[in-house]
Motif scaffolding. Structure first.
Motif, PDB file in Angstrom:
ATOM      1  N   MET A  60       0.836  -1.203   0.000  1.00  0.00           N
ATOM      2  CA  MET A  60       0.000   0.000   0.000  1.00  0.00           C
ATOM      3  C   MET A  60       0.866   1.247   0.000  1.00  0.00           C
ATOM      4  SD  MET A  60      -2.788   1.529   2.752  1.00  0.00           S
ATOM      5  CE  MET A  60      -4.153   0.447   2.340  1.00  0.00           C
ATOM      6  N   VAL A  61       0.425   2.232  -0.778  1.00  0.00           N
ATOM      7  CA  VAL A  61       1.007   3.571  -0.746  1.00  0.00           C
ATOM      8  C   VAL A  61      -0.047   4.491  -0.161  1.00  0.00           C
ATOM      9  CG1 VAL A  61       1.932   5.485  -2.099  1.00  0.00           C
ATOM     10  CG2 VAL A  61       2.436   3.118  -2.771  1.00  0.00           C
ATOM     11  N   ILE A  62       0.212   5.093   0.986  1.00  0.00           N
ATOM     12  CA  ILE A  62      -0.725   6.048   1.569  1.00  0.00           C
ATOM     13  C   ILE A  62      -0.213   7.450   1.259  1.00  0.00           C
ATOM     14  CG2 ILE A  62       0.359   5.890   3.879  1.00  0.00           C
ATOM     15  CD1 ILE A  62      -2.467   6.518   5.028  1.00  0.00           C
ATOM     16  N   ASP A 117      -5.412   9.043  10.766  1.00  0.00           N
ATOM     17  CA  ASP A 117      -6.773   8.726  11.202  1.00  0.00           C
ATOM     18  C   ASP A 117      -6.766   7.573  12.213  1.00  0.00           C
ATOM     19  OD1 ASP A 117      -9.756   9.321  10.250  1.00  0.00           O
ATOM     20  OD2 ASP A 117      -9.568   7.164  10.639  1.00  0.00           O
ATOM     21  N   LYS A 118      -7.688   7.635  13.152  1.00  0.00           N
ATOM     22  CA  LYS A 118      -7.740   6.616  14.211  1.00  0.00           C
ATOM     23  C   LYS A 118      -8.142   5.234  13.698  1.00  0.00           C
ATOM     24  CE  LYS A 118     -12.433   7.988  15.569  1.00  0.00           C
ATOM     25  NZ  LYS A 118     -13.117   6.816  15.031  1.00  0.00           N
ATOM     26  N   VAL A 166      -7.596  -0.264   8.488  1.00  0.00           N
ATOM     27  CA  VAL A 166      -7.287  -0.109   7.060  1.00  0.00           C
ATOM     28  C   VAL A 166      -6.042  -0.900   6.686  1.00  0.00           C
ATOM     29  CG1 VAL A 166      -6.681   1.560   5.255  1.00  0.00           C
ATOM     30  CG2 VAL A 166      -8.378   2.172   6.980  1.00  0.00           C
ATOM     31  N   PHE A 167      -5.066  -0.924   7.588  1.00  0.00           N
ATOM     32  CA  PHE A 167      -3.782  -1.570   7.305  1.00  0.00           C
ATOM     33  C   PHE A 167      -3.788  -3.079   7.526  1.00  0.00           C
ATOM     34  CE2 PHE A 167      -1.461   2.642   8.447  1.00  0.00           C
ATOM     35  CZ  PHE A 167      -1.670   3.119   7.167  1.00  0.00           C
ATOM     36  N   GLN A 168      -4.909  -3.639   7.993  1.00  0.00           N
ATOM     37  CA  GLN A 168      -4.970  -5.085   8.197  1.00  0.00           C
ATOM     38  C   GLN A 168      -4.696  -5.811   6.883  1.00  0.00           C
ATOM     39  OE1 GLN A 168      -5.384  -7.002  10.957  1.00  0.00           O
ATOM     40  NE2 GLN A 168      -5.309  -5.136  12.205  1.00  0.00           N
ATOM     41  N   GLY A 169      -3.761  -6.728   6.902  1.00  0.00           N
ATOM     42  CA  GLY A 169      -3.424  -7.500   5.708  1.00  0.00           C
ATOM     43  C   GLY A 169      -2.364  -6.862   4.830  1.00  0.00           C
ATOM     44  N   VAL A 170      -2.002  -5.608   5.123  1.00  0.00           N
ATOM     45  CA  VAL A 170      -0.954  -4.936   4.345  1.00  0.00           C
ATOM     46  C   VAL A 170       0.405  -5.460   4.797  1.00  0.00           C
ATOM     47  CG1 VAL A 170       0.173  -2.733   3.844  1.00  0.00           C
ATOM     48  CG2 VAL A 170      -2.328  -2.862   3.948  1.00  0.00           C
ATOM     49  N   SER A 171       1.193  -5.899   3.849  1.00  0.00           N
ATOM     50  CA  SER A 171       2.523  -6.431   4.152  1.00  0.00           C
ATOM     51  C   SER A 171       3.580  -5.335   4.140  1.00  0.00           C
ATOM     52  CB  SER A 171       2.875  -7.521   3.137  1.00  0.00           C
ATOM     53  OG  SER A 171       4.221  -7.915   3.273  1.00  0.00           O
ATOM     54  N   ARG A 172       3.515  -4.470   3.107  1.00  0.00           N
ATOM     55  CA  ARG A 172       4.540  -3.444   2.921  1.00  0.00           C
ATOM     56  C   ARG A 172       3.847  -2.106   2.692  1.00  0.00           C
ATOM     57  NH1 ARG A 172       8.163  -7.407  -0.988  1.00  0.00           N
ATOM     58  NH2 ARG A 172       7.708  -9.236   0.287  1.00  0.00           N
ATOM     59  N   LEU A 173       4.289  -1.095   3.428  1.00  0.00           N
ATOM     60  CA  LEU A 173       3.615   0.201   3.414  1.00  0.00           C
ATOM     61  C   LEU A 173       4.590   1.314   3.068  1.00  0.00           C
ATOM     62  CD1 LEU A 173       1.058   1.939   4.129  1.00  0.00           C
ATOM     63  CD2 LEU A 173       1.964   2.048   6.463  1.00  0.00           C
ATOM     64  N   PHE A 174       4.178   2.159   2.146  1.00  0.00           N
ATOM     65  CA  PHE A 174       4.943   3.363   1.820  1.00  0.00           C
ATOM     66  C   PHE A 174       4.152   4.570   2.302  1.00  0.00           C
ATOM     67  CE2 PHE A 174       6.284   6.465  -1.746  1.00  0.00           C
ATOM     68  CZ  PHE A 174       7.261   7.031  -0.928  1.00  0.00           C
ATOM     69  N   ILE A 175       4.732   5.340   3.214  1.00  0.00           N
ATOM     70  CA  ILE A 175       4.078   6.526   3.768  1.00  0.00           C
ATOM     71  C   ILE A 175       4.670   7.764   3.114  1.00  0.00           C
ATOM     72  CG2 ILE A 175       3.586   7.853   5.857  1.00  0.00           C
ATOM     73  CD1 ILE A 175       4.022   5.274   7.467  1.00  0.00           C
ATOM     74  N   VAL A 176       3.831   8.445   2.331  1.00  0.00           N
ATOM     75  CA  VAL A 176       4.237   9.707   1.716  1.00  0.00           C
ATOM     76  C   VAL A 176       3.835  10.830   2.672  1.00  0.00           C
ATOM     77  CG1 VAL A 176       4.096  11.186  -0.312  1.00  0.00           C
ATOM     78  CG2 VAL A 176       3.827   8.705  -0.556  1.00  0.00           C
ATOM     79  N   ALA A 224      -1.230  -2.724  13.308  1.00  0.00           N
ATOM     80  CA  ALA A 224      -1.887  -3.588  12.320  1.00  0.00           C
ATOM     81  C   ALA A 224      -1.019  -4.764  11.892  1.00  0.00           C
ATOM     82  CB  ALA A 224      -2.270  -2.768  11.098  1.00  0.00           C
ATOM     83  N   GLY A 225       0.238  -4.781  12.293  1.00  0.00           N
ATOM     84  CA  GLY A 225       1.118  -5.882  11.927  1.00  0.00           C
ATOM     85  C   GLY A 225       1.770  -5.748  10.568  1.00  0.00           C
ATOM     86  N   VAL A 226       1.864  -4.512  10.057  1.00  0.00           N
ATOM     87  CA  VAL A 226       2.573  -4.292   8.795  1.00  0.00           C
ATOM     88  C   VAL A 226       4.015  -4.771   8.955  1.00  0.00           C
ATOM     89  CG1 VAL A 226       3.411  -2.539   7.181  1.00  0.00           C
ATOM     90  CG2 VAL A 226       1.096  -2.366   8.125  1.00  0.00           C
TER      91      VAL A 226
END
Length: 298
Positions: free
Chosen positions: A8-10, A64-65, A70-80, A101-103
């Protein structure tokens, strides 16, 4: 058959977020499920219309709280990191949600100015973000970015109508910007192989050039003389404020110009090889960037 890892890219509709999504789709969509985290999915549909079917648009608001869900199941996250005055607080809250969330791995945008210790507010914001992510027990990578070659679009009207670029900086001072497409390529490669880049901080920049050299290249490719016009810092600030840029951002831009004038390593990095180290490619040159975007300046 095992499901594919979710990336995911947020902050996906911004310059770097979209460039990263585009690179992921073009090079790695067969191996990953790609999600674009955006504040308003309806508005984002047009942005991602050419990538329809390859990207899942997800409602995700920075800080956001509800982000742990939202991040459930996301393995790799890019935070912009967002271009807001409270970017540090929002980004740190997002990092915390990812951990809950366990990212499994995180990449976060920082700035080359994060090391500047001159009371520079934007540098302080990114310093806080870097400290927060370094304290995680999750594999993470910091990607520091400078100003973008795309910032030349800010001079588009002057280049078209007055054949000039107006700035308060010394036109002979070199600096090291980056093309958005290069930042996206580098981040995408980090996301697909996070273990190789865990714990590292990269400065993703292109080759250095001066504003005089930029004017010369625009002149060559547009077939007309584009001159550099040096204005005062006071006039530059006035222009930005009249254009509706918030005070705090104007102060940051002026500070960035002063760092460029002073030859700060935050604006003129000595080691410019991180992009090549990650991608094994040469970065986009100023000449190539202008050639690709020349139509917009004619």
């Amino acid at each position: 058959m095992a499901s594919k890892p979710v990336v995911m890219v947020i902050g996906a509709t911004g310059t770097i977020g979209f460039a990263t999504i585009s690179s992921l789709v073009s090079e790695h969509s067969s191996a990953f499920d790609i999600q674009a985290g955006v504040r308003d999915p309806k508005k984002a549909e047009d942005k991602f219309k050419d990538l329809k079917g390859a990207v899942k648009i997800v409602q995700a608001t920075m800080g956001d709280k509800d982000l742990p869900k939202v991040f459930q199941g996301v393995s790799r996250l890019f935070i912009v990191t967002p271009p807001t005055k409270d970017r540090a607080e929002l980004t740190i809250a997002t990092i915390t949600s990812a951990k809950l969330a366990g990212v499994q791995s995180i990449v976060v945008v920082s700035a080359c100015a994060a090391d500047v210790k001159l009371g520079f507010m934007i540098g302080e914001q990114f310093k806080q973000i870097e400290e927060a992510i370094k304290n995680l027990d999750i594999p993470s990578t910091i990607v520091r970015l400078p100003g973008f070659l795309e910032n030349y679009y800010g001079f588009r009207d002057n280049i078209i109508n007055r054949s000039c670029i107006c700035m308060p900086v010394d036109p002979n001072k070199p600096y090291t910007p980056v093309a958005a497409i290069d930042a996206g390529k580098a981040v995408a490669l980090i996301l697909i192989n996070p273990a190789q880049h865990a714990g590292k901080t990269y400065n993703i920049v292109s080759n250095r050039h001066t504003m005089n050299e930029a004017c010369q290249e625009f002149s060559r490719q547009l077939g007309k003389v584009v001159k550099f016009v040096q204005i005062s810092y006071e006039k530059a600030k006035e222009n930005f404020l009249m254009a509706g840029v918030p005070d705090w951002q104007v102060d940051g831009m002026i500070h960035s110009f002063r760092m460029m004038d002073e030859g700060s390593p935050a604006s003129n990095l000595q080691d410019i090889e991180d992009f090549h180290r990650i991608t094994n490619m040469a970065p986009t040159s100023l000449a190539d960037w202008i050639a690709t975007n020349r139509f917009a300046f004619q």
